[in-house]
Scaffold this motif. Structure first.
Motif, PDB file in Angstrom:
ATOM      1  N   THR A 173       0.713  -1.316   0.068  1.00 16.30           N
ATOM      2  CA  THR A 173       0.080  -0.087  -0.132  1.00 16.30           C
ATOM      3  C   THR A 173       0.835   1.451  -0.066  1.00 16.30           C
ATOM      4  O   THR A 173       0.484   2.346  -0.314  1.00 16.30           O
ATOM      5  CB  THR A 173      -0.907  -0.068   1.235  1.00 16.30           C
ATOM      6  OG1 THR A 173      -0.215  -0.058   2.576  1.00 16.30           O
ATOM      7  CG2 THR A 173      -1.886  -1.235   0.984  1.00 16.30           C
ATOM      8  N   ARG A 174       2.006   1.032   0.480  1.00 21.13           N
ATOM      9  CA  ARG A 174       2.927   2.241   0.464  1.00 21.13           C
ATOM     10  C   ARG A 174       4.416   1.907   0.374  1.00 21.13           C
ATOM     11  O   ARG A 174       4.680   0.851   1.155  1.00 21.13           O
ATOM     12  CB  ARG A 174       2.555   3.272   1.722  1.00 21.13           C
ATOM     13  CG  ARG A 174       3.413   4.481   1.851  1.00 21.13           C
ATOM     14  CD  ARG A 174       3.295   5.288   3.033  1.00 21.13           C
ATOM     15  NE  ARG A 174       3.499   4.872   4.128  1.00 21.13           N
ATOM     16  CZ  ARG A 174       4.797   4.956   4.771  1.00 21.13           C
ATOM     17  NH1 ARG A 174       5.520   5.572   4.316  1.00 21.13           N
ATOM     18  NH2 ARG A 174       4.962   4.409   6.028  1.00 21.13           N
ATOM     19  N   PHE A 175       5.142   2.525  -0.311  1.00 16.00           N
ATOM     20  CA  PHE A 175       6.569   2.157  -0.427  1.00 16.00           C
ATOM     21  C   PHE A 175       7.355   3.648  -0.064  1.00 16.00           C
ATOM     22  O   PHE A 175       7.058   4.709  -0.731  1.00 16.00           O
ATOM     23  CB  PHE A 175       7.152   1.856  -1.537  1.00 16.00           C
ATOM     24  CG  PHE A 175       8.671   1.532  -1.922  1.00 16.00           C
ATOM     25  CD1 PHE A 175       9.206   0.557  -1.252  1.00 16.00           C
ATOM     26  CD2 PHE A 175       9.371   2.542  -2.556  1.00 16.00           C
ATOM     27  CE1 PHE A 175      10.771   0.388  -1.369  1.00 16.00           C
ATOM     28  CE2 PHE A 175      10.972   2.255  -2.541  1.00 16.00           C
ATOM     29  CZ  PHE A 175      11.296   1.303  -1.979  1.00 16.00           C
ATOM     30  N   GLU A 176       8.329   3.500   0.828  1.00 13.46           N
ATOM     31  CA  GLU A 176       9.224   4.719   1.152  1.00 13.46           C
ATOM     32  C   GLU A 176      10.630   4.395   1.257  1.00 13.46           C
ATOM     33  O   GLU A 176      10.940   3.361   1.601  1.00 13.46           O
ATOM     34  CB  GLU A 176       8.570   5.231   2.384  1.00 13.46           C
ATOM     35  CG  GLU A 176       9.333   6.436   2.883  1.00 13.46           C
ATOM     36  CD  GLU A 176       9.072   7.243   4.278  1.00 13.46           C
ATOM     37  OE1 GLU A 176       9.520   8.188   4.894  1.00 13.46           O
ATOM     38  OE2 GLU A 176       7.930   6.756   4.768  1.00 13.46           O
ATOM     39  N   THR A 177      11.573   5.144   0.565  1.00 11.25           N
ATOM     40  CA  THR A 177      12.864   5.079   0.713  1.00 11.25           C
ATOM     41  C   THR A 177      13.478   6.472   0.813  1.00 11.25           C
ATOM     42  O   THR A 177      13.200   7.597   0.295  1.00 11.25           O
ATOM     43  CB  THR A 177      13.268   4.129  -0.392  1.00 11.25           C
ATOM     44  OG1 THR A 177      14.708   4.100  -0.147  1.00 11.25           O
ATOM     45  CG2 THR A 177      13.263   4.967  -1.907  1.00 11.25           C
ATOM     46  N   VAL A 178      14.907   6.565   1.387  1.00  9.96           N
ATOM     47  CA  VAL A 178      15.672   7.633   1.007  1.00  9.96           C
ATOM     48  C   VAL A 178      16.804   7.281   0.214  1.00  9.96           C
ATOM     49  O   VAL A 178      17.669   8.279   0.154  1.00  9.96           O
ATOM     50  CB  VAL A 178      16.368   7.991   2.724  1.00  9.96           C
ATOM     51  CG1 VAL A 178      15.180   8.207   3.792  1.00  9.96           C
ATOM     52  CG2 VAL A 178      17.263   6.517   3.392  1.00  9.96           C
ATOM     53  N   LEU A 179      16.819   6.192  -0.398  1.00  7.30           N
ATOM     54  CA  LEU A 179      17.865   5.991  -1.481  1.00  7.30           C
ATOM     55  C   LEU A 179      17.408   6.395  -2.756  1.00  7.30           C
ATOM     56  O   LEU A 179      16.345   5.606  -3.359  1.00  7.30           O
ATOM     57  CB  LEU A 179      18.083   4.302  -1.211  1.00  7.30           C
ATOM     58  CG  LEU A 179      18.475   3.808   0.052  1.00  7.30           C
ATOM     59  CD1 LEU A 179      18.576   2.267   0.069  1.00  7.30           C
ATOM     60  CD2 LEU A 179      19.704   4.697   0.536  1.00  7.30           C
ATOM     61  N   PRO A 180      18.271   7.181  -3.241  1.00  6.01           N
ATOM     62  CA  PRO A 180      17.760   7.924  -4.672  1.00  6.01           C
ATOM     63  C   PRO A 180      17.399   6.864  -5.688  1.00  6.01           C
ATOM     64  O   PRO A 180      16.472   7.147  -6.652  1.00  6.01           O
ATOM     65  CB  PRO A 180      18.926   8.884  -5.254  1.00  6.01           C
ATOM     66  CG  PRO A 180      19.505   9.083  -3.586  1.00  6.01           C
ATOM     67  CD  PRO A 180      19.250   7.986  -2.906  1.00  6.01           C
TER      68      PRO A 180
END
Length: 275
Positions: free
Chosen positions: A24-31
């Motif tokens: 339902t959601r994907f989040e990352t700090v990796l460009p």
């Protein structure tokens, strides 16, 4: 430090928590990961499977997309319920994969890449792995041959080569050598066929014993549940690793430690039992 047993347990727990569920959601700090998510969003895909290969973890999504991660020395995966407080700082977060009832969070994971099935075949190091000690098709004779092919290397150093045996790290390296009563500084070429067979068999046995359903299925890195002695006392979990200067659990001789290999990793051993 994460070794093959840690990654196997983490993958198994993620598999039980996520397999068959829709992201339902994907989040990352990796460009690089964020760029792929922008072009081909993770949200709406199904988590098909999560597996371990040696020290690597692969999370397969529908639509031929695979998240490949490696923990190296400090990475870890955690799972949480929505709204549950994280045990690590958000500053350590690298990836979040959310479903309707679970958040899988990767903290300080140094290697995280998206692949297709085809690009995964070309991934260096992953495509050069030896037999996985925890793999269902682990081949002892083939592993003995891979060991023998490194005749100029010392036993302890060879056990860290993932192209020979996939899974062992520094803890298991020392423990395998002790359990086999072999000097970790002996050259592979000096070992007999019986000794090489003993190494491959014992390596498989020790690793497997640490991923049973009673060995702990929380996503925990380092050595929290790792045991090689078979003893229930948590202070007697390991034979030699981390015990320099303490008496050997078998003969009472002081355990020694020396640096070994090109990376100067610590190797613990009993100078009496492993002569």
């Amino acid at each position: 430090m994460p070794e093959g047993d840690t990654i196997f347990r983490a993958a198994r727990t993620l598999q039980r928590a996520l397999a068959g569920k829709v992201v339902t959601r994907f989040e990352t700090v990796l460009p690089k990961l964020a760029r792929v998510d922008e072009d081909a969003p993770l949200a709406g895909r199904t988590v098909v499977d999560v597996e371990a290969r040696g020290k690597w973890m692969l999370m397969h999504f529908s639509g031929d997309l695979i998240l490949l991660t490696h923990m190296l020395m400090s990475g870890s995966w955690h799972i949480y319920r929505p709204g549950e407080q994280w045990q690590r700082s958000r500053n350590d977060m690298r990836v979040v994969i959310e479903t309707s009832d679970i958040l899988a969070v990767a903290f300080r994971v140094p290697v995280a890449e998206f692949h297709t099935e085809e690009s995964l075949k070309r991934r260096a190091r992953l495509n050069q792995l030896g037999d996985d000690l925890l793999g269902a098709e682990f081949d002892i004779p083939a592993s003995v041959e891979r060991l023998r092919a490194h005749g100029d290397l010392e036993l302890g150093d060879t056990l860290l080569h993932q192209s020979v045996l996939a899974g062992p790290g520094n803890v298991f390296k020392s423990e395998i050598c002790f359990a086999c009563r072999l000097d970790p500084f002996r050259k592979i070429s000096s070992l007999s066929e019986e000794e090489l067979l003993r190494v491959a068999t014992k390596a498989r046995e020790l690793m497997t014993s640490n991923v049973s359903d009673t060995s702990g299925d929380k996503i925990v890195t380092y050595t929290g549940f790792r045991r090689t002695t078979g003893r229930s006392d948590p202070y007697e979990r390991l034979w030699v690793y981390g015990r320099a200067g303490l008496p050997c659990r078998r003969c009472g001789t002081r355990i020694e430690v020396k640096r070994q290999g090109a990376q100067a990793r610590k190797t613990y051993f009993c100078p009496e039992c492993q002569r």
